[in-house]
Write a protein that holds these residues in place. Structure first.
Motif, short mmCIF file in Angstrom:
data_model
loop_
_atom_site.label_atom_id
_atom_site.label_comp_id
_atom_site.label_asym_id
_atom_site.label_seq_id
_atom_site.Cartn_x
_atom_site.Cartn_y
_atom_site.Cartn_z
N CYS A 18 0.30 -1.02 0.11
CA CYS A 18 -0.75 -0.08 -0.19
C CYS A 18 0.57 1.48 0.18
O CYS A 18 1.54 1.56 0.51
CB CYS A 18 -1.02 -0.17 1.09
SG CYS A 18 0.22 0.07 2.61
N SER A 19 0.11 2.75 -0.22
CA SER A 19 1.07 4.05 -0.24
C SER A 19 1.16 4.35 1.58
O SER A 19 2.08 5.21 1.26
CB SER A 19 0.46 4.64 -0.93
OG SER A 19 -0.57 4.71 -0.84
N ASP A 20 0.32 4.49 1.93
CA ASP A 20 -0.28 4.80 3.19
C ASP A 20 -1.31 3.88 3.35
O ASP A 20 -2.00 3.51 4.15
CB ASP A 20 -1.90 5.95 2.70
CG ASP A 20 -1.52 6.87 3.64
OD1 ASP A 20 -2.08 6.12 4.83
OD2 ASP A 20 -2.04 8.40 3.23
N GLU A 22 -2.11 4.43 7.33
CA GLU A 22 -2.94 4.39 7.64
C GLU A 22 -3.83 4.92 7.46
O GLU A 22 -5.27 4.62 7.59
CB GLU A 22 -2.88 5.82 8.19
CG GLU A 22 -3.69 6.81 9.37
CD GLU A 22 -3.56 7.87 9.46
OE1 GLU A 22 -3.96 8.71 11.22
OE2 GLU A 22 -3.03 9.05 8.85
N ARG A 23 -4.42 4.99 5.83
CA ARG A 23 -5.46 4.74 5.20
C ARG A 23 -5.64 3.89 4.74
O ARG A 23 -6.87 3.57 4.79
CB ARG A 23 -5.50 6.15 3.38
CG ARG A 23 -6.08 5.30 2.52
CD ARG A 23 -5.75 6.60 1.45
NE ARG A 23 -5.04 5.70 0.44
CZ ARG A 23 -4.84 6.07 -0.58
NH1 ARG A 23 -4.56 7.57 -0.87
NH2 ARG A 23 -3.36 5.84 -0.98
N THR A 24 -4.87 2.78 4.62
CA THR A 24 -5.32 1.45 5.05
C THR A 24 -5.63 0.85 5.62
O THR A 24 -6.69 0.61 5.46
CB THR A 24 -4.17 0.39 3.85
OG1 THR A 24 -3.73 1.10 2.98
CG2 THR A 24 -4.61 -1.10 4.06
N TRP A 64 4.53 -1.73 3.90
CA TRP A 64 4.19 -0.32 3.12
C TRP A 64 5.84 -0.08 3.50
O TRP A 64 6.42 -0.16 4.32
CB TRP A 64 3.63 0.55 4.21
CG TRP A 64 3.95 1.84 3.75
CD1 TRP A 64 3.31 2.88 3.54
CD2 TRP A 64 4.90 2.93 4.79
NE1 TRP A 64 3.71 4.31 2.84
CE2 TRP A 64 4.61 4.18 3.85
CE3 TRP A 64 6.16 2.41 5.47
CZ2 TRP A 64 5.72 4.98 4.23
CZ3 TRP A 64 6.98 3.62 6.47
CH2 TRP A 64 7.01 5.00 4.95
N ASP A 152 -6.07 2.23 -2.73
CA ASP A 152 -5.15 2.04 -3.94
C ASP A 152 -5.28 0.89 -4.78
O ASP A 152 -4.29 1.04 -6.18
CB ASP A 152 -3.97 1.57 -2.74
CG ASP A 152 -2.95 2.47 -2.04
OD1 ASP A 152 -2.80 3.14 -2.47
OD2 ASP A 152 -2.36 1.56 -0.75
#
Length: 188
Positions: A18-20, A22-24, A64, A152
């Motif tokens: 994933c790129s983030d 916290e968002r995931t 990440w 994502d």
């Protein structure tokens, strides 16, 4: 059915990037309701590895990485959901993850995702017709599903089996690398 060579009990985990984180975590815990069960900070500050419980002893994990390159839609993952656009992806990429859900809760789950602001694809009744999609339910529908994406762009699916498989369900000869169409080069 289990393999006579190995006692495999399903997936331990499937790991994605994933790129983030916290968002995931927000999406997978607050939208999908998967409990976060293990978090790891990787050595030397290279990133993190988090695990979500998806039921039946199976986990979905995410890495990440501080230096991970961005994904390339249409190569590392599908551009869109089936029914909305191009959904092919490159060899060795992850095309999508299908979560098994109860048939009696299938349509309710779709509505819950929509109410949470998730863009979901149409209901799909997969069958063995030439189009492989039935507009109406019938005895030949083997799975019902709908697709959606995580933050994502990872393609996800909620699916429910509608019948048991039998010997007639395995009737196609496997294709080989020689059967693939080679992409046309920009310089051609």
């Amino acid at each position: 059915m289990n393999s006579p060579r190995f006692e495999v009990r399903g997936f331990n985990h499937v790991a994605l990037v994933c790129s983030d984180m916290e968002r995931t975590v927000d999406f997978y815990t607050n939208i999908l309701g998967f409990p976060l069960v293990k978090t790891v900070d990787l050595p030397d500050g290279i990133g993190q590895h988090f695990f979500f419980d998806v039921g039946n002893g199976n986990s979905l994990a995410f890495f990440w990485f501080t230096d991970a390159p961005d994904g390339v839609p249409g190569i590392s993952a599908p551009v869109e959901k089936p029914g909305f656009g191009e959904w092919t992806s490159a060899v060795s990429s992850l095309n999508h993850i299908a979560f098994d859900v109860p048939p009696e809760k299938f349509q309710d789950y779709r509505q819950k995702l929509k109410e949470s602001g998730v863009r979901v694809g149409p209901l799909v009744n997969h069958d063995d017709s030439p189009s492989q999609i039935a507009t109406e339910m019938h005895d030949g529908v083997y799975v019902r599903s709908f697709y959606f994406q995580d933050p994502d762009g990872i393609l996800l699916e909620f699916a429910c089996w509608m019948r048991a498989f039998g010997p007639l369900d395995v009737s196609h000869t496997p294709r080989t690398g020689a059967d693939r169409r080679k992409p046309v080069s920009v310089n051609d």
